[in-house]
Structure formats: structure tokens, C-alpha cells
Design a protein around this motif. Sequence first.
Motif, PDB file in Angstrom:
ATOM      1  N   GLY A  37       0.795  -1.216   0.000  1.00 16.26           N
ATOM      2  CA  GLY A  37       0.000   0.000   0.000  1.00 16.26           C
ATOM      3  C   GLY A  37       0.832   1.273   0.000  1.00 16.26           C
ATOM      4  N   ARG A  38       0.304   2.304   0.662  1.00 19.32           N
ATOM      5  CA  ARG A  38       0.949   3.617   0.657  1.00 19.32           C
ATOM      6  C   ARG A  38       1.905   3.729   1.830  1.00 19.32           C
ATOM      7  NH1 ARG A  38      -0.702   9.358   2.045  1.00 19.32           N
ATOM      8  NH2 ARG A  38       0.430  10.650   0.542  1.00 19.32           N
ATOM      9  N   VAL A  39       3.116   4.196   1.559  1.00 16.61           N
ATOM     10  CA  VAL A  39       4.163   4.298   2.567  1.00 16.61           C
ATOM     11  C   VAL A  39       4.643   5.740   2.647  1.00 16.61           C
ATOM     12  CG1 VAL A  39       6.482   3.549   3.218  1.00 16.61           C
ATOM     13  CG2 VAL A  39       4.896   1.921   2.160  1.00 16.61           C
ATOM     14  N   VAL A  40       4.890   6.199   3.857  1.00 13.66           N
ATOM     15  CA  VAL A  40       5.536   7.487   4.079  1.00 13.66           C
ATOM     16  C   VAL A  40       6.920   7.206   4.647  1.00 13.66           C
ATOM     17  CG1 VAL A  40       5.498   9.672   5.342  1.00 13.66           C
ATOM     18  CG2 VAL A  40       3.353   8.680   4.478  1.00 13.66           C
ATOM     19  N   ALA A  91       9.975  15.806  10.233  1.00 16.01           N
ATOM     20  CA  ALA A  91       9.410  14.649  10.923  1.00 16.01           C
ATOM     21  C   ALA A  91       8.349  15.073  11.923  1.00 16.01           C
ATOM     22  CB  ALA A  91      10.523  13.874  11.635  1.00 16.01           C
ATOM     23  N   GLU A  92       8.493  16.280  12.482  1.00 11.86           N
ATOM     24  CA  GLU A  92       7.555  16.773  13.488  1.00 11.86           C
ATOM     25  C   GLU A  92       6.315  17.421  12.886  1.00 11.86           C
ATOM     26  OE1 GLU A  92      10.712  17.539  13.144  1.00 11.86           O
ATOM     27  OE2 GLU A  92      11.809  17.404  15.039  1.00 11.86           O
ATOM     28  N   ALA A  93       6.268  17.567  11.557  1.00 10.03           N
ATOM     29  CA  ALA A  93       5.107  18.186  10.903  1.00 10.03           C
ATOM     30  C   ALA A  93       5.013  17.636   9.481  1.00 10.03           C
ATOM     31  CB  ALA A  93       5.250  19.707  10.888  1.00 10.03           C
ATOM     32  N   LEU A  94       4.594  16.395   9.367  1.00  9.38           N
ATOM     33  CA  LEU A  94       4.561  15.718   8.070  1.00  9.38           C
ATOM     34  C   LEU A  94       3.446  16.275   7.184  1.00  9.38           C
ATOM     35  CD1 LEU A  94       5.064  12.040   9.282  1.00  9.38           C
ATOM     36  CD2 LEU A  94       6.766  13.498   8.156  1.00  9.38           C
ATOM     37  N   PRO A  95       3.720  16.493   5.908  1.00 12.13           N
ATOM     38  CA  PRO A  95       2.692  16.991   4.989  1.00 12.13           C
ATOM     39  C   PRO A  95       1.809  15.847   4.497  1.00 12.13           C
ATOM     40  CG  PRO A  95       4.762  16.741   3.822  1.00 12.13           C
ATOM     41  CD  PRO A  95       5.043  16.372   5.251  1.00 12.13           C
ATOM     42  N   VAL A  96       1.155  15.183   5.448  1.00 15.82           N
ATOM     43  CA  VAL A  96       0.398  13.957   5.174  1.00 15.82           C
ATOM     44  C   VAL A  96      -0.901  14.005   5.968  1.00 15.82           C
ATOM     45  CG1 VAL A  96       0.463  11.434   5.183  1.00 15.82           C
ATOM     46  CG2 VAL A  96       2.593  12.708   4.949  1.00 15.82           C
ATOM     47  N   ALA A 101      -1.643   6.289   5.676  1.00 15.61           N
ATOM     48  CA  ALA A 101      -0.524   5.444   5.246  1.00 15.61           C
ATOM     49  C   ALA A 101      -0.607   4.070   5.884  1.00 15.61           C
ATOM     50  CB  ALA A 101       0.813   6.095   5.605  1.00 15.61           C
ATOM     51  N   GLU A 102      -0.281   3.052   5.101  1.00 13.23           N
ATOM     52  CA  GLU A 102      -0.200   1.694   5.642  1.00 13.23           C
ATOM     53  C   GLU A 102       1.079   1.491   6.449  1.00 13.23           C
ATOM     54  OE1 GLU A 102      -3.525   1.474   3.219  1.00 13.23           O
ATOM     55  OE2 GLU A 102      -1.555   2.155   2.574  1.00 13.23           O
ATOM     56  N   ALA A 103       2.101   2.287   6.161  1.00 12.93           N
ATOM     57  CA  ALA A 103       3.365   2.144   6.881  1.00 12.93           C
ATOM     58  C   ALA A 103       4.097   3.473   6.906  1.00 12.93           C
ATOM     59  CB  ALA A 103       4.249   1.075   6.244  1.00 12.93           C
ATOM     60  N   VAL A 126      -0.332   9.689  11.085  1.00 17.58           N
ATOM     61  CA  VAL A 126      -0.528   9.404   9.661  1.00 17.58           C
ATOM     62  C   VAL A 126      -0.780   7.926   9.384  1.00 17.58           C
ATOM     63  CG1 VAL A 126       0.903  11.392   9.089  1.00 17.58           C
ATOM     64  CG2 VAL A 126       1.920   9.115   9.091  1.00 17.58           C
ATOM     65  N   LEU A 127      -0.548   7.063  10.366  1.00 17.64           N
ATOM     66  CA  LEU A 127      -0.766   5.635  10.156  1.00 17.64           C
ATOM     67  C   LEU A 127      -2.249   5.276  10.203  1.00 17.64           C
ATOM     68  CD1 LEU A 127       2.046   3.811  12.158  1.00 17.64           C
ATOM     69  CD2 LEU A 127       1.574   3.601   9.707  1.00 17.64           C
TER      70      LEU A 127
END
Length: 210
Positions: A37-40, A91-96, A101-103, A126-127
Motif C-alpha cells: 500500500g501507501r508508505v511514508v 518529521a515533526e510536521a509531516l505533509p500527510v 498510510a499503511e506504513a 498518519v498511520l
Amino acid sequence: MAVSHPIFARVFARASVAMDRAGAAAHRRRLVAGLRGRVVEVGAGNGRNLPHYPSTVTGVLAVEPEPRLRAALRAAALDAPVPVSVAAGLAEALPVADASAEAVVLSLVLCSVPDQAVALREARRVLRPGGQLRFYEHVVAETPGLRRAQRVADATLWPLCCAGCHTARDTVAAIRAAGFTVVELDRFRFPPTGVPGPASPHVLGTAVLP
């Protein structure tokens, strides 16, 4: 917030190639094996993980704040075996978006983030339910002598020379404190030969939300 470490970025780009030749490529392959699936990927650097993503991954959002590394990451994304989009971000403010996300993949990044707890809260955010946190990090040593060496390194030139990297962080404890359950964990030394250095204790593992 802009993050620019041009000297470190140039050194890291060369060092990462040497690391892969010394065995890190195998660790990167294990890090992302079986993902779907979708990964960040957070702090994706110059994209050394990208060639190892399996075809079951439908897309990777590779987040990197450092401009020189991000440019190299964009170039690496062109040859990746899965679709990759590249974004600036911390990492502290992900554009997601939440639960999208699956992972989440963290690779040699939690040593340098200003606040591990905040970064791991973002990973949780985001998970999707049932998603995985995959991590490959260098961590605090288990032996007293090397722990003392790490404290000295962290209190002197190491963070300055290595873009804020700290060698004595108990990253596995931080992952658990963030509410994750660690279901797989491998501890090893890297590089595997020679005199152990402050950054030689490594972990590779998987965590999930209970």
C-alpha cells in the motif's frame, strides 16, 4: 522551517554509498520487505532505501527537509521500482493527512530530530489502523564503556559535525513510550567489524499500534 546542512549532505551522500557496500543495503532491504500500500518515508535522505521497496507498495511519499539531499532523492525516485513522490517537510510536521498510510518508515533519522516524541506522534497520526512503523536506527549502546563514549561524543562535536545527530538516544524506548508495540527487533553492530564507534549500535524492527 528550513533545514540546510550542505556540508553534511555532501559527506552523507558519499558515506551512504560506502555504508551500503559494507552491508547497509541488506539492512535497507529487510527494513521495507513485505510492505504494502501507501508508505511514508520520513527523512528519506538521498533515497538509498528506494531501490528496495517491493512491488506490493503502491506509492511512497518520501519526505526530506534538507535541500541538497532532497535533490538527490528526486533523482533516485526516477529509477525506483515503485511510484515515489518527494516532498519537503519535517518529521515533526509531516505533509500527510491523518490515517492515510499503511506504513511509516524511519531510517537513520530519529537520531537527529529535535524531539523524538513529537516525531513519533506524527508517525502515529498518519498511520492507518493496523499500520506498521518500520525503523532502522543507530541507538544507545548496551555496554557501559561505549555508553560513556557516546555521552562524550554527544556533548562535544558529534551533533555539530553530523547535523544534530545524537548517538546515545534510547530510540526503542521512545517508540514504546509513543504507544507503539515493538513486534520485531534485531540489535546488531554496524559496521560489523573493527573497533565499535559511538554510532555502531544499531536496531532494525517493526512496531504496531495496539
